[in-house]
Design a protein around this motif. Structure first.
Motif, short mmCIF file in Angstrom:
data_model
loop_
_atom_site.label_atom_id
_atom_site.label_comp_id
_atom_site.label_asym_id
_atom_site.label_seq_id
_atom_site.Cartn_x
_atom_site.Cartn_y
_atom_site.Cartn_z
N THR A 20 0.85 -1.19 0.00
CA THR A 20 0.00 0.00 0.00
C THR A 20 0.88 1.23 0.00
N LEU A 21 0.31 2.36 -0.39
CA LEU A 21 1.05 3.61 -0.36
C LEU A 21 1.46 3.95 1.07
N GLU A 22 0.62 3.59 2.02
CA GLU A 22 0.96 3.85 3.42
C GLU A 22 2.20 3.05 3.84
N GLN A 23 2.29 1.81 3.40
CA GLN A 23 3.46 1.00 3.72
C GLN A 23 4.72 1.55 3.08
N VAL A 24 4.59 2.00 1.83
CA VAL A 24 5.74 2.61 1.17
C VAL A 24 6.20 3.84 1.94
N ALA A 25 5.27 4.67 2.34
CA ALA A 25 5.62 5.88 3.09
C ALA A 25 6.32 5.54 4.40
N ASP A 26 5.84 4.53 5.11
CA ASP A 26 6.49 4.11 6.35
C ASP A 26 7.91 3.64 6.08
N ASN A 27 8.08 2.83 5.03
CA ASN A 27 9.42 2.34 4.69
C ASN A 27 10.36 3.48 4.36
N VAL A 28 9.88 4.43 3.59
CA VAL A 28 10.70 5.58 3.17
C VAL A 28 11.08 6.42 4.38
N ASN A 29 10.13 6.68 5.25
CA ASN A 29 10.43 7.54 6.40
C ASN A 29 11.38 6.84 7.38
N ASP A 30 11.27 5.54 7.51
CA ASP A 30 12.24 4.80 8.33
C ASP A 30 13.65 4.96 7.74
N GLN A 31 13.75 4.87 6.41
CA GLN A 31 15.05 5.03 5.73
C GLN A 31 15.59 6.44 5.92
N LEU A 32 14.71 7.44 5.82
CA LEU A 32 15.13 8.83 6.00
C LEU A 32 15.65 9.07 7.42
N LYS A 33 15.03 8.46 8.39
CA LYS A 33 15.48 8.63 9.77
C LYS A 33 16.86 8.01 9.98
N ARG A 34 17.15 6.94 9.23
CA ARG A 34 18.45 6.28 9.36
C ARG A 34 19.54 6.98 8.55
N ASP A 35 19.20 7.35 7.31
CA ASP A 35 20.24 7.80 6.38
C ASP A 35 20.06 9.21 5.85
N GLY A 36 18.94 9.82 6.11
CA GLY A 36 18.71 11.17 5.62
C GLY A 36 18.30 11.23 4.16
N ARG A 37 18.28 10.12 3.49
CA ARG A 37 17.85 10.07 2.08
C ARG A 37 17.40 8.64 1.76
N ALA A 38 16.72 8.48 0.64
CA ALA A 38 16.23 7.16 0.24
C ALA A 38 16.07 7.10 -1.28
N MET A 39 16.40 5.93 -1.83
CA MET A 39 16.17 5.66 -3.25
C MET A 39 15.28 4.43 -3.36
N LEU A 40 14.30 4.52 -4.23
CA LEU A 40 13.39 3.41 -4.47
C LEU A 40 13.47 3.03 -5.95
N VAL A 41 13.58 1.74 -6.23
CA VAL A 41 13.41 1.23 -7.59
C VAL A 41 12.15 0.38 -7.58
N VAL A 42 11.18 0.76 -8.39
CA VAL A 42 9.87 0.10 -8.35
C VAL A 42 9.53 -0.49 -9.72
N SER A 43 8.87 -1.64 -9.71
CA SER A 43 8.34 -2.23 -10.93
C SER A 43 7.21 -1.37 -11.46
N GLU A 44 7.14 -1.21 -12.78
CA GLU A 44 6.03 -0.46 -13.36
C GLU A 44 4.70 -1.14 -13.06
N GLY A 45 4.74 -2.45 -12.79
CA GLY A 45 3.52 -3.19 -12.49
C GLY A 45 3.23 -3.34 -11.01
N LEU A 46 3.95 -2.62 -10.17
CA LEU A 46 3.70 -2.69 -8.72
C LEU A 46 2.27 -2.24 -8.43
N ASP A 47 1.53 -3.04 -7.70
CA ASP A 47 0.13 -2.75 -7.42
C ASP A 47 0.02 -1.81 -6.23
N VAL A 48 -0.17 -0.52 -6.54
CA VAL A 48 -0.37 0.47 -5.47
C VAL A 48 -1.66 1.26 -5.70
#
Length: 433
Positions: A225-253
């Motif tokens: 879900t978009l909410e799960q993605v946001a949680d994952n991203v914010n956890d990464q930002l808290k650890r590293d200050g930045r985040a990169m995501l590579v997503v499948s064009e067919g990812l179901d969001v």
């Protein structure tokens, strides 16, 4: 020895960096074979066959055929997304008429899942109609989804290694961008091709095998879900200050306003919204755990036609699998696909063999579950070990002319048309009255 029969080779589906290397292998091997007469290319795949548009490849210079190695995509003889379906009896009849009219004894079809189905149907039909026809399939797809999930039918498809290499370099470069601009743009979302299978986005891990980048990989196999993605991203930002995501064009969001192609597959490049943009819009609307904004980079057809990132290993294997297909045809082995099988052991090597077309027609392998991390945000070292040899260790050296790439330029020489004009069945509703 009987009189040599003529050959038609055609291409279908999305192109790749190395599809023309396969075509080159077929043509050069055919020129050396006493079993093959004239060599024709179906102009835009099976559609060209139906319309009796057959490019005379025998009349092309050896220099231009050799340059196919360095010519990406399908501009040489063209490709199509036209599928011969079971109800299209007139189309099948037309194919047989064309083959009879031009004394065609060999049909080689380069493509993915649907193309192997077409090659299988045409080969079977030829035998049913008493036509002396040999049909052979030749694998191609950047998605690496042809065959089985145990890699017994084929280890990997030509085109995948180059697309994987593209993404290895793209993520390396994107990391430099993200690291440098993270105070303003801390989140970068990159979208990779892959409607239903994750081999392409998984290749992003090759850019960072030691897992030093703040990288998350989202495969189409794992719905989030978009909410799960946001949680994952914010956890990464808290650890590293930045985040990169590579997503499948067919990812179901969620809904993208999807557009379908003629095969019934979602054409994400033509849809109203991309997965990457949807994620970025959501992240920016809900807020990040760091100042700045998220942005996205959606690669298009460049990931399958950027010849400068082509894998030399992929180019070589694509050529050899084409040669193998021609050898099967010349030996009268109809109803097979030429294939690439990995040799056992820690040192990479392959053999070229054959598998029955019915076993691969419309097959669709899945990305091994064991290669996906428990949290669904990464791939395993076993995948890296599988994929790394396919991209090679060098960069391709391209022929140049006046500062521009020297690409193959085939002459527009066509076989004489012997039958009347024909509109393919599936196109008739679109034809003018």
């Amino acid at each position: 020895m009987g009189r040599p029969k003529n050959m038609v080779v055609a291409q279908s589906g999305g192109p790749s960096c190395v599809i023309n290397s396969t075509l080159r292998g077929i043509v050069e091997a055919a020129r050396e074979s006493s079993e093959i007469g004239s060599i024709y290319g179906g102009h835009h795949g099976i559609e060209g066959v139906l319309k009796e548009e057959l490019i005379d490849l025998s009349a092309q210079s050896s220099e231009e055929i050799a340059l196919l190695r360095f010519t990406p995509a399908a501009g040489s003889i063209g490709t199509c997304r036209y599928k011969l379906k079971s109800w299209q009896n007139e189309d099948f009849d037309r194919v047989i008429e064309i083959f009879k009219a031009h004394d065609i004894g060999y049909f080689l079809y380069i493509g993915g899942n649907d193309s192997m189905d077409t090659a299988n149907k045409v080969a079977a039909l030829g035998q049913e109609r008493g036509l002396d026809l040999i049909g052979v399939g030749v694998p191609k797809t950047i998605d690496n989804d042809v065959g089985d999930s145990e890699f017994k039918l084929i280890d990997h498809t030509p085109g995948y290694g180059s697309c994987a290499k593209y993404w290895m370099h793209m993520v390396q470069n994107a990391n430099e961008e993200n690291a440098g601009s993270s105070p303003a743009d801390p989140v970068l979302v990159l979208q990779a091709m892959g409607r239903k299978i994750g081999f392409i986005p998984a290749a992003a891990r090759l850019a960072d095998p030691n897992r030093e980048m703040p990288l998350q990989i989202y495969l189409a196999e794992r719905k989030v879900t978009l909410e799960q993605v946001a949680d994952n991203v914010n956890d990464q930002l808290k650890r590293d200050g930045r985040a990169m995501l590579v997503v499948s064009e067919g990812l179901d969001v969620g809904d993208l306003g999807e557009v379908k192609d003629s095969f019934g597959h979602t054409s994400f490049g033509a849809s109203q919204l991309t997965v990457a943009q949807l994620i970025v819009n959501y992240l920016n609307s809900t807020g990040l755990a760091a100042k700045g904004a998220a942005r996205c980079n959606v690669s298009g057809t460049d990931q399958r036609n950027s010849i400068g990132y082509a894998s030399v290993v992929d180019l070589d294997e694509a050529y050899e699998v084409g040669v193998k297909a021609l050898q099967l045809a010349a030996a009268g082995e109809s109803g097979f696909m030429s294939t690439i099988l990995r040799k056992p052991g820690s040192t990479y090597g392959v053999t070229y063999d054959k598998v029955p077309l019915p076993e691969v027609a419309n097959s669709e392998r899945t990305f091994p579950e064991k290669w996906i991390s428990a949290d669904g945000l990464d791939v395993s070292n076993d995948f890296v070990d599988y994929c790394k040899p396919l991209v090679g260790d060098t960069m391709v050296s391209l022929p140049m002319e006046n500062g521009r790439q020297r690409l193959a330029r085939l002459k527009p020489l066509f076989a004489e048309q012997k039958l009347g004009k024909y509109v393919p069945q599936a196109d008739r509703s679109k034809a003018p009255a």
